[in-house]
Motif scaffolding. Structure first.
Motif, PDB file in Angstrom:
ATOM      1  N   THR A   1     114.643 -45.457  81.297  1.00  0.00           N
ATOM      2  CA  THR A   1     113.567 -45.338  81.865  1.00  0.00           C
ATOM      3  C   THR A   1     112.791 -46.526  81.657  1.00  0.00           C
ATOM      4  N   SER A   2     111.942 -47.402  82.510  1.00  0.00           N
ATOM      5  CA  SER A   2     110.991 -48.554  81.245  1.00  0.00           C
ATOM      6  C   SER A   2     109.263 -48.357  81.771  1.00  0.00           C
ATOM      7  N   GLN A   3     108.427 -48.411  81.164  1.00  0.00           N
ATOM      8  CA  GLN A   3     107.143 -48.447  81.264  1.00  0.00           C
ATOM      9  C   GLN A   3     106.359 -49.684  81.344  1.00  0.00           C
ATOM     10  N   ARG A   4     105.204 -49.618  81.750  1.00  0.00           N
ATOM     11  CA  ARG A   4     104.426 -50.551  81.520  1.00  0.00           C
ATOM     12  C   ARG A   4     102.769 -50.116  81.225  1.00  0.00           C
ATOM     13  N   ILE A   5     102.100 -50.562  81.264  1.00  0.00           N
ATOM     14  CA  ILE A   5     100.530 -50.187  80.438  1.00  0.00           C
ATOM     15  C   ILE A   5      99.384 -51.815  79.989  1.00  0.00           C
ATOM     16  N   ASN A   6      98.917 -51.065  80.771  1.00  0.00           N
ATOM     17  CA  ASN A   6      97.299 -52.012  80.762  1.00  0.00           C
ATOM     18  C   ASN A   6      95.874 -51.299  80.462  1.00  0.00           C
ATOM     19  N   SER A   7      94.713 -51.892  80.272  1.00  0.00           N
ATOM     20  CA  SER A   7      93.210 -51.699  80.005  1.00  0.00           C
ATOM     21  C   SER A   7      92.593 -52.477  79.587  1.00  0.00           C
ATOM     22  N   ASN A   8      91.573 -52.451  79.792  1.00  0.00           N
ATOM     23  CA  ASN A   8      90.536 -53.493  79.601  1.00  0.00           C
ATOM     24  C   ASN A   8      90.417 -53.228  78.128  1.00  0.00           C
ATOM     25  N   LEU A   9      91.168 -52.654  77.046  1.00  0.00           N
ATOM     26  CA  LEU A   9      91.001 -52.657  75.204  1.00  0.00           C
ATOM     27  C   LEU A   9      91.884 -53.004  74.457  1.00  0.00           C
ATOM     28  N   ALA A  10      93.096 -52.891  75.848  1.00  0.00           N
ATOM     29  CA  ALA A  10      94.547 -53.239  75.310  1.00  0.00           C
ATOM     30  C   ALA A  10      95.008 -54.817  74.042  1.00  0.00           C
ATOM     31  N   VAL A  11      95.793 -54.344  73.857  1.00  0.00           N
ATOM     32  CA  VAL A  11      96.406 -55.683  72.700  1.00  0.00           C
ATOM     33  C   VAL A  11      96.754 -56.677  73.952  1.00  0.00           C
ATOM     34  N   PRO A  12      96.461 -57.941  73.228  1.00  0.00           N
ATOM     35  CA  PRO A  12      96.588 -59.233  74.100  1.00  0.00           C
ATOM     36  C   PRO A  12      97.796 -58.978  74.841  1.00  0.00           C
ATOM     37  N   GLY A  15     104.344 -59.349  61.884  1.00  0.00           N
ATOM     38  CA  GLY A  15     105.760 -60.203  62.206  1.00  0.00           C
ATOM     39  C   GLY A  15     106.595 -59.832  63.177  1.00  0.00           C
ATOM     40  N   GLU A  16     105.887 -58.745  63.780  1.00  0.00           N
ATOM     41  CA  GLU A  16     106.755 -57.468  64.815  1.00  0.00           C
ATOM     42  C   GLU A  16     106.485 -58.094  66.495  1.00  0.00           C
ATOM     43  N   PHE A  17     106.855 -57.927  67.049  1.00  0.00           N
ATOM     44  CA  PHE A  17     107.091 -58.238  68.554  1.00  0.00           C
ATOM     45  C   PHE A  17     106.692 -56.770  68.854  1.00  0.00           C
ATOM     46  N   VAL A  18     105.220 -56.937  70.029  1.00  0.00           N
ATOM     47  CA  VAL A  18     105.036 -54.849  70.341  1.00  0.00           C
ATOM     48  C   VAL A  18     106.143 -54.797  71.075  1.00  0.00           C
ATOM     49  N   GLU A  19     106.727 -55.323  71.854  1.00  0.00           N
ATOM     50  CA  GLU A  19     107.575 -54.847  72.464  1.00  0.00           C
ATOM     51  C   GLU A  19     108.593 -54.247  71.898  1.00  0.00           C
ATOM     52  N   ALA A  73      95.825 -48.762  83.699  1.00  0.00           N
ATOM     53  CA  ALA A  73      97.585 -49.043  84.968  1.00  0.00           C
ATOM     54  C   ALA A  73      98.140 -48.562  83.422  1.00  0.00           C
ATOM     55  N   PHE A  74      99.265 -47.515  84.261  1.00  0.00           N
ATOM     56  CA  PHE A  74     100.067 -46.778  84.030  1.00  0.00           C
ATOM     57  C   PHE A  74     101.895 -46.417  84.343  1.00  0.00           C
ATOM     58  N   PHE A 102     101.941 -44.501  70.914  1.00  0.00           N
ATOM     59  CA  PHE A 102     102.152 -45.792  70.336  1.00  0.00           C
ATOM     60  C   PHE A 102     101.899 -46.555  72.000  1.00  0.00           C
ATOM     61  N   LEU A 103     102.171 -46.277  72.905  1.00  0.00           N
ATOM     62  CA  LEU A 103     101.733 -47.642  74.107  1.00  0.00           C
ATOM     63  C   LEU A 103      99.817 -46.647  74.506  1.00  0.00           C
ATOM     64  N   GLY A 104      99.452 -45.313  73.472  1.00  0.00           N
ATOM     65  CA  GLY A 104      97.872 -44.579  74.500  1.00  0.00           C
ATOM     66  C   GLY A 104      97.074 -45.507  73.444  1.00  0.00           C
ATOM     67  N   PHE A 105      98.148 -45.464  72.044  1.00  0.00           N
ATOM     68  CA  PHE A 105      97.248 -46.717  71.178  1.00  0.00           C
ATOM     69  C   PHE A 105      96.874 -47.772  71.440  1.00  0.00           C
ATOM     70  N   GLN A 106      97.963 -48.704  71.350  1.00  0.00           N
ATOM     71  CA  GLN A 106      98.404 -49.974  72.040  1.00  0.00           C
ATOM     72  C   GLN A 106      97.374 -50.314  72.988  1.00  0.00           C
ATOM     73  N   ALA A 107      97.225 -49.642  73.838  1.00  0.00           N
ATOM     74  CA  ALA A 107      96.505 -49.817  75.069  1.00  0.00           C
ATOM     75  C   ALA A 107      95.178 -49.746  74.679  1.00  0.00           C
ATOM     76  N   GLY A 108      94.925 -49.361  73.717  1.00  0.00           N
ATOM     77  CA  GLY A 108      93.540 -48.639  73.628  1.00  0.00           C
ATOM     78  C   GLY A 108      92.925 -47.371  74.045  1.00  0.00           C
ATOM     79  N   ILE A 109      93.475 -46.568  74.347  1.00  0.00           N
ATOM     80  CA  ILE A 109      92.795 -45.773  74.808  1.00  0.00           C
ATOM     81  C   ILE A 109      92.789 -44.503  73.767  1.00  0.00           C
ATOM     82  N   ILE A 110      93.295 -44.126  73.098  1.00  0.00           N
ATOM     83  CA  ILE A 110      93.159 -43.495  71.764  1.00  0.00           C
ATOM     84  C   ILE A 110      93.007 -44.078  70.517  1.00  0.00           C
TER      85      ILE A 110
END
Length: 492
Positions: free
Chosen positions: A314-325, A158-162, A270-271, A180-188
């Motif tokens: 600070t603010s960040q954004r990340i994406n990859s082809n394996l990232a969570v929706p 029930g927790e939002f990713v943000e 993309a990071f 957390f970013l690397g894991f949720q983006a599927g990079i690691i």
């Protein structure tokens, strides 16, 4: 969404160097002569070099200056050279001085009160780098993730990713947040899929990858000066200034990576990162100018440390082809606020010599010394700051700077030129090279008015790192800054 973080973000040696450096700004006359005004005075921007200079004015006056800033950046990265240009227009100086002459036989001939605003540093700049590298951005996330437990890196039911992103930053710190970013983006991925796991591996497989990186900065470091100076007898000028600094700095970095092996689970990353810094500072300066005879003048001044109080978000954004929706919900509208911190820049000493040839012209020389190894991040009781301050002390060194300027007058026309050299603040000049610059200008006096035009150019090589930590990816930048300044002065 905004959340205060109790763990400091990555304040580093770069922040110290950024706010300790003042570029050549000021009036058009000051810029044209390379800023060599320590023994001359008589110019509102000369107060930045020697506060005794306001007592040299014979009349009260007001001046205003606008400058066009043109930046040319050649970035060498991964064997590829990329050129980027940037242009901005600013009112960089406005000020005035009031001169009060003594009406009796006192040895104190006059006093001067001056107020001046100068743009000490214009941060507007952009560069683009593109090339092939064997160190992908997955190494950034692996560096922060190793040793971090897997459990907190998962979103709870029930927790939002943000929300999880902000909560981790506030309670566990910057390293866990990047993991957390690397894991949720599927990079690691974890070596063992259990909450206690602390070892991770990369989903990116490659020999080399192609990276496209853009860094855009904006903002300013401005200085408002309140000055008092006096003339004693005919040959001595004394002055003091209080300087109030205001800082606004924004940096946006965009990184796109591709070119992985065909069987790599990761194919695109993309990071992007946004850093915003606001704050203020205070410093003071003392100075003296002496006329040894009708031709020779000498000057000396002391610029105190500048004590800055700054705050980052600070603010960040990340994406990859394996990232969570839902990964796109972590974006530049999700803001991490950090505790206020302080920077103390080192004091600066300046010695000056000038030769004045009546109404025909002059030659002026300034030498300044600043020991950058004394710069500090504060509070020094913060363990991370203590480690970084030790690194600063071992990495930065003394900065010797030379400025040479001349002016030749032909009736109402003044022809000017200058040269400027500033040593790198780094002991190893592979990080940041020495700065060299030259300038030229012309002035025209009509009645109580003067119009000045200046051209100045500086060149410096720097290694610009893509991230404040994690990996050492950097582009070698050849920076050429060209300023054209137009100033107007009115005497009354």
């Amino acid at each position: 969404m905004v959340l205060a973080c109790t763990f400091a973000s990555a304040q580093t040696i770069d922040d110290v160097v950024r706010y300790s450096t003042e570029n050549l700004q000021g009036t058009a006359r000051f810029q044209a002569m390379g800023g060599a005004f320590g023994a001359l005075g008589g110019d509102l921007s000369a107060l930045n070099v020697n506060p005794a200079g306001s007592a040299v004015f014979n009349f009260s006056e007001i001046s205003i200056t606008g400058s066009n800033y043109h930046r040319n950046n050649d970035a060498l990265y991964g064997g590829t050279l990329t050129n980027t240009t940037d242009n901005s227009l600013e009112f960089n100086q406005v000020g005035g001085v009031l001169v009060f002459n003594s009406s009796n036989d006192s040895p104190w001939k006059k006093i001067a009160l001056a107020f001046n605003y100068d743009l000490a540093q214009n941060f507007d700049n952009t560069y683009f780098a593109s090339g092939s590298t064997a160190v992908g951005v997955d190494n950034y996330f692996l560096n922060f993730a190793q040793g971090e437990p897997l459990g907190p890196l998962r979103t709870q039911e029930g927790e939002f990713v943000e929300d999880a992103y902000l909560d981790i930053g506030a309670n566990l710190g910057y390293s866990a947040q990047q993991a957390f970013l690397g894991f949720q983006a599927g990079i690691i991925e974890p070596v063992d899929d259990v909450d206690q796991n602390t070892d991770y591996f990369s989903n990116a497989q490659y020999g080399t990858v192609n990276q496209r990186y853009q860094q855009s900065t904006s903002g300013f470091n401005s200085k408002f000066t309140a000055n008092f100076a006096t003339q004693y007898e005919d040959n001595l000028y004394l002055g003091a200034s209080l300087n109030f600094h205001n800082v606004l700095y924004e940096r946006v970095t965009l990184l796109d990576e591709q070119g992985y092996d065909a069987d790599s689970p990761i194919q695109t990353i993309a990071f992007d990162n946004l850093l915003r810094t606001e704050g203020n500072g205070f410093s003071f300066s003392l100075g003296a100018i002496a006329k040894l005879n009708q031709t020779v003048r000498v000057g000396a001044s002391y610029q105190s440390p500048t004590w800055y109080r700054l705050a980052d978000d600070t603010s960040q954004r990340i994406n990859s082809n394996l990232a969570v929706p839902d990964i796109d919900f972590i974006n530049f509208n999700i803001v991490n606020l950090y505790e206020e911190y302080r920077i103390k820049t080192p004091e600066k000493y300046t010695g000056s010599l000038a030769l004045v040839f009546g109404q025909d012209g002059l030659i002026s020389f300034d030498y300044s010394y600043q020991d950058m190894s004394k710069a500090e991040l504060r509070p020094t009781s913060d363990p991370s700051f203590a480690d970084e301050n030790e690194f600063i002390g071992n990495t930065l060194g003394a900065v010797n700077a030379f400025r040479l300027g001349g002016e030749y007058r032909i009736e109402q026309v003044s022809l000017r030129a200058g040269y400027r050299y500033e040593q790198s603040p780094y002991e190893d000049t592979n990080f940041v090279g020495d700065l060299n610059g030259f300038s030229a200008g012309i002035g025209y006096t009509f009645g109580a008015n003067r119009l000045d035009l200046a051209y100045s150019r500086t060149e410096q090589d720097t290694n610009s790192f893509f991230f404040d930590g994690g990996v050492d990816s950097a582009a070698l930048i050849n920076r050429v800054n060209t300023n054209i300044a137009l100033g107007y002065t009115f005497k009354f």
